[in-house]
Design a protein around this motif. Structure first.
Motif, mmCIF file in Angstrom:
data_model
loop_
_atom_site.group_PDB
_atom_site.id
_atom_site.type_symbol
_atom_site.label_atom_id
_atom_site.label_comp_id
_atom_site.label_asym_id
_atom_site.label_seq_id
_atom_site.Cartn_x
_atom_site.Cartn_y
_atom_site.Cartn_z
ATOM 1 N N GLY A 111 5.165 14.190 135.121
ATOM 2 C CA GLY A 111 4.497 15.131 136.021
ATOM 3 C C GLY A 111 4.320 16.497 135.399
ATOM 4 N N TYR A 112 4.218 16.524 134.085
ATOM 5 C CA TYR A 112 4.103 17.782 133.342
ATOM 6 C C TYR A 112 2.964 17.582 132.345
ATOM 7 C CZ TYR A 112 6.197 22.130 131.581
ATOM 8 O OH TYR A 112 6.446 23.436 131.245
ATOM 9 N N VAL A 113 1.761 18.094 132.676
ATOM 10 C CA VAL A 113 0.547 17.658 131.994
ATOM 11 C C VAL A 113 -0.096 18.777 131.180
ATOM 12 C CG1 VAL A 113 -1.670 16.493 132.287
ATOM 13 C CG2 VAL A 113 0.161 16.091 133.940
ATOM 14 N N HIS A 114 -0.307 18.498 129.892
ATOM 15 C CA HIS A 114 -1.081 19.368 129.000
ATOM 16 C C HIS A 114 -2.555 19.162 129.343
ATOM 17 C CE1 HIS A 114 -3.060 20.815 125.380
ATOM 18 N NE2 HIS A 114 -1.924 21.217 124.854
ATOM 19 N N CYS A 115 -3.243 20.229 129.738
ATOM 20 C CA CYS A 115 -4.602 20.071 130.277
ATOM 21 C C CYS A 115 -5.702 20.541 129.331
ATOM 22 C CB CYS A 115 -4.721 20.812 131.606
ATOM 23 S SG CYS A 115 -3.641 20.156 132.873
ATOM 24 N N ASP A 116 -5.377 20.691 128.060
ATOM 25 C CA ASP A 116 -6.396 21.121 127.100
ATOM 26 C C ASP A 116 -6.308 20.297 125.816
ATOM 27 O OD1 ASP A 116 -8.550 22.609 126.338
ATOM 28 O OD2 ASP A 116 -7.409 24.358 125.709
ATOM 29 N N PRO A 117 -6.383 18.951 125.910
ATOM 30 C CA PRO A 117 -6.168 18.103 124.726
ATOM 31 C C PRO A 117 -7.432 17.859 123.906
ATOM 32 C CG PRO A 117 -6.389 16.709 126.640
ATOM 33 C CD PRO A 117 -6.554 18.124 127.137
ATOM 34 N N HIS A 118 -8.300 18.878 123.772
ATOM 35 C CA HIS A 118 -9.514 18.656 122.979
ATOM 36 C C HIS A 118 -9.140 18.542 121.497
ATOM 37 C CE1 HIS A 118 -9.882 22.736 121.256
ATOM 38 N NE2 HIS A 118 -9.505 23.194 122.421
ATOM 39 N N PRO A 119 -10.022 18.001 120.650
ATOM 40 C CA PRO A 119 -9.665 17.680 119.261
ATOM 41 C C PRO A 119 -9.123 18.852 118.446
ATOM 42 C CG PRO A 119 -11.731 16.629 119.846
ATOM 43 C CD PRO A 119 -11.375 17.513 120.998
ATOM 44 N N GLY A 120 -9.483 20.081 118.817
ATOM 45 C CA GLY A 120 -8.976 21.225 118.079
ATOM 46 C C GLY A 120 -7.498 21.477 118.279
#
Length: 642
Positions: A405-414
């Motif tokens: 329940g602890y989510v990284h919300c910016d997992p774009h390739p960079g």
């Protein structure tokens, strides 16, 4: 006498001039001024009072504007100017749409032309204002599939590197936060002093909020120093306030209930500028990964140097790796040594023995370039399987959503690096931990059950859950979650635009965009019940899906995510023993049911191998594009590829 007489006879004869007579109309009077009555009404002399008044007003306004502009730019980082620019452009765009958003716009050739010019206006505003406006643009870009194509093309440019600040500004931030110079804080020298570390004044990367500098500390550790741009703190409050006001106006004007979500979005954006919060997120995620046997040897979170970090400065371990978007570097053959990993990966030191390029920097650079593993012609790579890379990624973010329940919300390739372990297996390095959301246990369990219901076509459970979230249209919401059309949806109303006249196409385009607005209202539904975390969870799912498609759809993303959702309902410490046992039986049934998704996945893999079509994600994307057109939305996947 005779002579005199003769002389007189020779003289010319002159006739006397006639006597002039002067006639006077009246008797002579002395000169006197005219009487007032003979002059008419008196008129005042011209004093130019109105002109002088307006000139004074113009002068005062110009002076006031100049003073305010000077103070604003000098002490407030142009916050007032940027806000005024935002409101003026927002008003212009609102008026433009109010007048021209109709099948046959009176002041434009088509609705597409209206979208195009306003997209360009908004693009110019975001780039000109910079700072948090770029961050907002990037946030919208990841959700821009709900916007017209003209806006999608514009937002795809939001990921270019932002201009970096001068070193003087960087130094001011360090002095303000630590009360010392960069040399004292990091123990570095810019003059080559013996026994000191070194630091690059020029940033290695620059984003909307911060820029990253490389440094080597006195003990030899290499670090990435992330330094916030000095103007951000002063601009933050004004920018968020402007964002709230503009969103309120547009929500009322276009009847879309966005405004209730603004406080939550603003809070997340504000936390991204707090590097203490980012350091906390990074360390918490490192602990969660270390405690999960299925991930601890596949995922790495760089160490944070707390003693060298502050609210606007964060120092973390420097990572050498390949960005996720460099597919060729990931898959090309490994040219490094036997049983050797890429630099810095699990026991492989940054300084490789016998590789001189790893011990001395190249001309004009302080940091060594460690690329010997690419081979002499620089044609080598990590020699990794994209299937293993993508499996690790889907496992990681599924565990975040359903287990922790602890989510990284910016997992774009960079924000994702790939490294090669000495065993030849991939290791995923996750950076940039500023944007996280926390899911409460009850909502996390609901979301896991929602995913299981999607996979098993359990429409009753699906309807119950989304109704409790205030969603009015479960099918559209389910399709948006799966990134493919949910089979419970009714597509019988599909109607193409081929064969229509120009006027009919304009009418159809307008109807489609009205349908899109209605679809958004249906998804948001009762905004008081709608879980705000879904904004960023949907962002996470969409980026991961885009990453999988970019790498050639090597894994069955939907199946892996569904398995984690079902498994979390067995393993979650928040559930009672009775619930876990009940969910265990359901999990076995669920695994059998998922066999059908495998059949479709391997069918697409065979077809892809024979070059007869794309992968599974390509098929799902095509289906989504077809369904989206019925709702007035044109999906453009290129937005999500970088």
């Amino acid at each position: 006498m005779a002579f005199a007489t003769h002389f007189r006879s020779l003289r010319p004869k002159f006739r006397p001039l006639p006597q002039l007579r002067h006639a006077h109309s009246s008797q002579f009077q002395p000169l006197v001024p005219p009487s007032p009555s003979s002059l008419g009404k008196p008129t005042a002399a011209k004093t130019y009072t109105r002109t002088r008044k307006w000139l004074r007003r113009v002068f005062y306004v110009s002076l006031t504007t100049g003073v305010v502009y000077g103070l604003d730019s000098q002490f407030y980082a142009s916050s007032l100017t940027r806000t005024a620019r935002t409101f003026s452009l927002g008003l212009l765009v609102a008026i433009d749409y109010k007048i021209n958003f109709r099948p046959h716009p009176p002041l434009a050739s088509s609705i597409a032309a209206v979208h195009a010019r306003n997209a360009e206006r908004l693009s110019d505003l975001l780039r000109h204002n910079g700072g948090l406006y770029l961050k907002m643009g990037q946030a919208i870009a990841m959700q821009s599939a709900i916007l017209p194509p003209e806006f999608q093309h514009m937002f795809s440019r939001m990921f270019d590197d932002a201009p970096q600040n001068d070193w003087k500004e960087v130094e001011k931030v360090i002095r303000e936060d630590f009360g010392k110079s960069p040399e004292e804080v990091f123990g570095v020298s810019f003059t080559g002093e013996s026994g000191k570390g070194v630091m690059e004044r020029k940033a290695r990367a620059s984003a909307s909020v911060a820029q990253v500098h490389w440094a080597r500390l006195q003990d030899g550790s290499e670090v990435a120093i992330k330094i916030q741009k000095r103007e951000i703190v002063q601009q933050l409050a004004w920018d968020l306030w402007a964002f709230k006001v503009v969103t309120l106006i547009y929500s009322k004007m276009f009847d879309i209930p966005f405004y209730s979500l603004v406080p939550y979005i603003s809070e997340r954006l504000s936390l991204e500028t707090d590097f203490v919060n980012e350091a906390d997120n990074s360390e918490n995620m490192a602990k969660l990964v270390a405690g999960e046997p299925r991930l601890r040897d596949r995922v790495y979170i760089p160490r944070v140097y707390r003693e060298l970090s502050s609210k606007r400065v964060m120092t973390a371990e420097w990572v050498e790796g390949v960005r996720l978007w460099d597919k060729q570097a990931i898959t090309r053959p490994w040219r490094g040594g036997w049983r050797e990993g890429s630099p810095g990966c699990q026991g492989t030191p940054l300084d490789q023995p016998g590789s001189p390029t790893d011990h001395r920097p190249r001309a004009g650079k302080l940091k060594p370039e460690r690329d010997h593993w690419r081979g002499q012609n620089n044609r080598g790579g990590l020699g990794l399987s994209v299937k293993e890379v993508m499996t690790t990624m889907v496992d990681l973010f599924s565990a975040q959503m359903f287990l922790w329940g602890y989510v990284h919300c910016d997992p774009h390739p960079g924000n994702i690096f790939i490294r090669r372990k000495p065993s030849g297996q991939p290791e995923l390095v996750l950076i940039d931990h500023g944007l996280y959301i926390h899911m409460e246990p009850n909502f996390r369990h609901q979301y896991a059950r929602f995913w299981k219901a999607l996979m098993t076509f359990d429409n009753r459970t699906l309807g119950e859950i989304v109704k409790s979230w205030g969603v009015n249209n479960p099918d559209i919401f389910a399709s948006a979650t799966l990134m493919r059309p949910y089979s419970g949806g009714d597509l019988s109303t599909r109607r193409g635009i081929k064969g229509l006249s120009k006027s009919e196409r304009a009418e159809r385009s307008y109807e489609m965009q009205q349908a899109a607005r209605k679809a958004i209202r249906d998804i948001l539904g009762d905004e008081t019940k709608w879980p705000q975390e879904l904004i960023f969870i949907g962002r996470n799912l969409r980026i991961v899906q885009g990453n999988n498609q970019f790498l050639g759809s090597p894994v069955n993303r939907v199946k892996i995510t569904g398995i984690w959702a079902s498994r979390a309902l067995i393993e979650s410490p928040d559930l009672s023993l009775v619930e876990k046992v009940r969910n265990l039986g359901r999990h076995f049934v669920f695994r059998v049911f998922l066999f059908s998704t495998d059949v479709f996945f391997y069918f697409t893999k065979v077809r892809q191998f024979l070059r007869l079509g794309g992968g599974m994600e390509d098929d799902l994307e095509a289906q989504m594009q077809g369904m989206a057109k019925d709702m007035g939305v044109e999906l453009n996947h290129e937005v999500f590829e970088g």
